[in-house]
Write a protein that holds these residues in place. Structure first.
Motif, short mmCIF file in Angstrom:
data_model
loop_
_atom_site.label_atom_id
_atom_site.label_comp_id
_atom_site.label_asym_id
_atom_site.label_seq_id
_atom_site.Cartn_x
_atom_site.Cartn_y
_atom_site.Cartn_z
N ASP A 130 0.85 -1.19 0.00
CA ASP A 130 0.00 0.00 0.00
C ASP A 130 0.89 1.25 0.00
N SER A 132 0.40 4.32 -0.70
CA SER A 132 -0.18 5.52 -0.12
C SER A 132 -0.05 5.52 1.40
N ARG A 148 3.01 10.85 -7.98
CA ARG A 148 2.00 9.92 -7.47
C ARG A 148 1.29 9.29 -8.66
N ILE A 153 4.57 5.94 -5.38
CA ILE A 153 4.60 7.28 -4.79
C ILE A 153 6.06 7.61 -4.52
#
Length: 183
Positions: A130, A132, A148, A153
């Motif tokens: 994940d 984020s 992003r 990211i």
């Protein structure tokens, strides 16, 4: 302190030997505490003793910058002559994947314009389930999001020097390297 907001730590059976290897190939210095410190923009590399041998791929790897194709060739030769080994990536990619003498993955990137202020380490890439969520704690620690997309990211220091810290979807999430807050 490098001002990047993070440090990379390697676990290795022979940490002092690995510290000196990375200092040699990056042309950085080794402190009395076996911490490899950049001589310009960069990220500190710390080395911790570990009884365990490396097994499988690491969740974290370093991507090394190339200034030109000639610089890339010279860096590739320096890495190989110092003991880095090629891995079989098996696809047409814009980098050469290798391992350091302890088996830790690294990538030597083709030249790209966005890496001009990173120093020899363009980015520290972290495998993530994940990106984020994983990047959020680093944003709250002072890094800023500079890219992003659904699978990646990328963060950078507010000074915009030193390597990027990138959280990439997929890949391993454990291993012999980890990213720590800058000490």
């Amino acid at each position: 302190m490098t001002g990047t907001g993070f440090t990379v730590e390697f676990a290795a059976p022979k940490p002092q030997r690995l510290a000196h290897w990375w200092a040699h190939v990056l042309r950085w210095t080794v402190g009395p505490d076996d911490v490899v410190r950049p001589t310009g923009p960069g990220v500190e590399l710390r080395f911790a003793a570990s009884e365990a041998d490396k097994a499988g791929k690491n969740a974290v790897h370093l991507e090394l910058r190339s200034e030109s194709y000639e610089h890339q060739r010279d860096t590739l030769l320096r890495l190989f002559n110092a003991g880095a080994r090629f891995t079989d990536e098996g696809e047409d990619v814009p980098y050469q994947e290798m391992t350091d003498p302890a088996g830790n993955e690294l990538r030597l990137l083709e030249p790209r314009q966005s890496d001009v202020d990173t120093g020899p380490v363009a980015s520290v890439v972290v495998g993530s389930s994940d990106p984020s969520a994983d990047s959020a704690r680093w944003v709250s620690a002072g890094l800023q999001v500079v890219r992003r997309d659904p699978a990646l990211i990328a963060l950078h220091s507010t000074a915009r020097t030193g390597p990027y810290l990138e959280f990439k979807l997929g890949g391993p999430t454990t291993g012999m390297l980890r990213v720590l807050p800058e000490l």
